[in-house]
Design a protein around this motif. Structure first.
Motif, short mmCIF file in Angstrom:
data_model
loop_
_atom_site.label_atom_id
_atom_site.label_comp_id
_atom_site.label_asym_id
_atom_site.label_seq_id
_atom_site.Cartn_x
_atom_site.Cartn_y
_atom_site.Cartn_z
N HIS A 251 -6.42 2.70 -3.31
CA HIS A 251 -6.44 2.52 -1.85
C HIS A 251 -7.42 1.40 -1.55
N GLY B 236 5.35 3.13 5.56
CA GLY B 236 5.43 3.10 4.10
C GLY B 236 6.74 3.64 3.57
N ARG C 294 -9.13 -0.89 1.61
CA ARG C 294 -9.26 -0.87 3.07
C ARG C 294 -10.33 -1.86 3.52
N TYR D 299 -4.27 -0.24 2.50
CA TYR D 299 -3.03 -0.05 1.75
C TYR D 299 -3.27 1.03 0.70
N TYR D 300 -2.35 1.99 0.68
CA TYR D 300 -2.44 3.11 -0.27
C TYR D 300 -1.24 3.06 -1.20
N ASP D 301 -1.45 3.28 -2.49
CA ASP D 301 -0.34 3.38 -3.44
C ASP D 301 -0.75 4.39 -4.50
N ARG E 33 3.75 4.80 -1.04
CA ARG E 33 2.93 3.64 -0.68
C ARG E 33 2.98 3.48 0.83
N PHE E 34 1.86 3.12 1.42
CA PHE E 34 1.89 2.82 2.85
C PHE E 34 0.75 1.89 3.21
N TYR E 35 0.95 1.17 4.28
CA TYR E 35 -0.18 0.44 4.84
C TYR E 35 -0.52 1.05 6.20
N HIS E 36 -1.74 0.82 6.63
CA HIS E 36 -2.18 1.45 7.88
C HIS E 36 -3.10 0.51 8.65
#
Lengths: 216, 411
Positions: free
Chosen positions: B241, B301, B243, B258-260, B278-281
């Motif tokens: 992650h 994501g 940030r 961004y998390y993966d 996976r997602f971005y925030h």
């Protein structure tokens, strides 16, 4: 009571200062508006020896801010850091020769007497980043801060030439200082006009008004 | 469990070896609820609230955090939460980590490291003790999901540049986390969709998944366990992650990340699949004129789960955003939050339609009775289109509503 006895001590230490005779300093901006909270100190240009100023400085932490924002002391004296909040503070200064850091628990005090160098001590709290305070360490017993009317009275030192220095952490000048030479055999009242700007002082206020935040 | 035990033991050993300061903080939250909804997602239903249909009283949260701090800048944090309502009562740990923060150097740079089990720093709402939501009783869809399925077991390194050392009115933080044990994350979001609640999944807890046709014998998801355990490591691969946050003094902050989880999507163990999620925030909170506080988050994501033969079984895209406005007038605080969310189903698996689109509105009034006691009245409205509700013969288009009256005590 302590401050009274201290004052008596100061008076005893300064026997050649005419009692009740002061030099009156007035600090204004270029529009003649009073400048409060300015540190003013006098350094002799001639070979004049001055006694030590025993005033003990208290730097408080109250309502999650440094109170006062600006303090001034003579090198060699001690400072009392007093946490008046109900939470822990982690006071530090990261710059220069006077680096330090310690935690102060709620309601407790810590005395520091080992500052080695004159100059500016910029202080913060490593838990509450918005907290910001300054301590100026000077090498003269003649110092003070202007009141809300921009005025400061200092005990009249022996006659001679002095450098009058005005300092403020946000004073937009070299070393945040403005200098002026004065001859104290002639003058008892000095007005010093500061053309430089005072930059914005960042407000020592938490953005959050919620008391139960999980942090640190 | 062994990891928690080891960490707790480590904390105790360090705390006995050095002079330390102990603090206990927490929250007690008791609610009366009247809800027009389905069986809650918390218990494997399609209902989008933590509460169940009808009227009930619940212990919505009993959360506590023990923080031990040492003068050297090290602190240990253990957070536990308990929930009790007519359907279940649970208690357990939600976070346990060590944190080390240096002093800023002469240029105002400060390092902070975190190790253990913790939430990635994404939520703008859940910053009260024990991850309680500050201004509303129920978190937004984004943060309800983070509380349910996203947790990191790993280490984070963060570097902050403090603006006051550089004549800037902002602080910048960059952080990177490497983590394990979040491989099945995405399963619950896919199968019950976005929800609005306040329940955090305990570290040792697994959550019932709803009924749908593909779980029946002969269908693709018959091998899926009845409960999903989001905090498992299946392939021994590290996720990450990243940030960043810029905090503008006295104004607000913006953040992005961004998390993966880097999970292998065709791994399966005891009915628990790996979900490559996976997602971005993005987040924004800002102080507006007249003491209005604006906050907004966006998260987008995808998630992929495959059969052991590497064909897609669940392949979803998802998105959610909210905008909230809050204002405090003395002892009164009013908060309104509007949300939109969706899940797009990209696979062809029969009997597992994960499509969803919905909107939600939350209105909260909170009165500060005494310094630590807050009384809140909250209304949640949620309108969603979710075809998978047909698997349990419920309406595909549904509007759910609830009123909650809560007393929250912070200590």
């Amino acid at each position: 009571m302590r401050s009274l006895s201290l004052n008596i001590l100061i008076l005893c230490c300064l026997p050649y200062y005419a009692i009740a005779e002061n030099i009156n300093i007035n600090v204004v901006d270029n529009a003649n508006k009073a400048l409060p909270d300015m540190v003013v100190y006098l350094q002799p240009e001639d070979d004049i020896s001055l006694p030590f100023n025993e005033q003990i400085v208290e730097v408080g932490q109250f309502d999650r801010s440094f109170t006062p924002y600006i303090s001034v002391m003579q090198l060699g004296n001690k400072v009392i850091f007093k946490n008046k909040d109900d939470i822990t503070h982690h006071i530090y200064s990261p710059i220069g020769d006077n680096k330090f850091s310690f935690k102060i628990n709620a309601g407790e005090s810590q005395i520091k007497r080992d500052f080695q160098q004159t100059g500016e001590v910029a202080m913060g709290c490593n838990i509450h980043d918005w907290m910001s305070g300054y301590l100026l360490i000077v090498d003269t017993p003649l110092f003070g801060k202007t009141n809300e009317n921009g005025m400061l009275d200092l005990p009249m030192p022996p006659a001679g030439k002095y450098q009058l220095i005005v300092w403020h952490p946000q004073l937009d000048a070299t070393n945040n200082r403005v200098y002026q030479s004065i001859d104290l055999s002639e003058q008892k009242q000095v007005t010093i006009k500061i053309d430089n700007k005072i930059l914005k002082i960042s407000e020592q206020k938490n953005q959050e008004d919620f008391d139960f935040l999980s942090d640190y | 469990m062994l990891k928690i035990f080891t960490l707790t033991l480590l904390i105790l050993v360090i705390s006995s070896a050095n002079s330390a300061e102990y603090k206990l903080h927490g929250v007690l939250d008791v609610r009366a609820t009247s809800a027009d909804t389905l069986k809650s997602y918390v218990n494997g239903g399609y209902g989008k609230f933590t509460s169940h249909n009808g009227a009930n009283v619940s212990l919505a949260q009993a959360g506590g955090e023990v923080v031990v701090t040492w003068d050297i800048g090290l602190s240990a944090h253990v957070v536990a939460n308990a929930y009790s309502d007519e359907n279940d009562s649970v208690v357990g740990l939600t976070e346990a980590f060590l944190k080390y923060r240096t002093l800023p150097n002469e240029s105002g740079y400060r390092w902070q490291t975190k190790m253990g089990i913790f939430y990635p720093e994404i939520s703008l709402e859940n910053n009260a003790y024990a991850w309680a939501s500050r201004n509303t009783l129920n978190s937004s869809a984004i943060n309800t999901w983070l509380g349910e399925e996203i947790r990191l077991l790993g280490g984070e390194v963060a570097l902050t540049r403090l603006g006051k050392f550089n004549n800037n009115a902002f602080d910048i933080t960059l952080a990177a986390t490497a983590f394990i044990n979040n491989d099945p994350a995405g399963a619950l979001l896919s199968w019950h969709g976005w929800t609005i609640g306040n329940r955090q999944t305990l570290w040792t807890e697994s959550k019932a998944i709803p009924d749908f046709r593909a779980r029946m014998p002969g269908y693709d998801l018959n091998g899926q366990a009845a409960k999903s355990d989001p905090f498992l490591e299946l392939d021994d691969k590290w996720g990450f992650h990243l940030r960043t946050k810029v905090k503008f003094h006295q104004k607000g902050q913006i953040s992005a990340g961004y998390y993966d989880n880097k999970a292998t999507p065709y791994m399966v163990e005891n009915g628990q699949y790996g979900w490559r999620t996976r997602f971005y925030h993005f987040g924004l909170s800002w102080r507006l004129p007249a003491a209005f506080e604006l906050s907004s988050q966006f998260l987008s994501g995808d998630t992929l789960m495959q059969s052991p033969f590497r064909t897609d079984v669940v392949n979803n895209d998802y998105k959610s955003a909210f905008i909230a406005l809050s204002k405090r007038i003395k002892k009164h605080r009013l908060t309104i939050r509007l949300e939109e969310f969706s899940v797009t189903d990209n696979d062809l698996t029969i009997g597992d339609n994960n499509e969803e689109y919905g909107k939600s509105a939350t209105l909260n009034y909170t009165y500060r009775l005494t310094k630590p006691v807050f009384l809140s009245l909250e209304y949640n409205w949620l309108d969603s289109h979710r075809p998978s509700r047909m698997y349990t013969e419920q309406a595909i288009d549904l509007t759910e509503r609830q009123w909650q009256l809560a007393a929250r005590y912070f200590f």
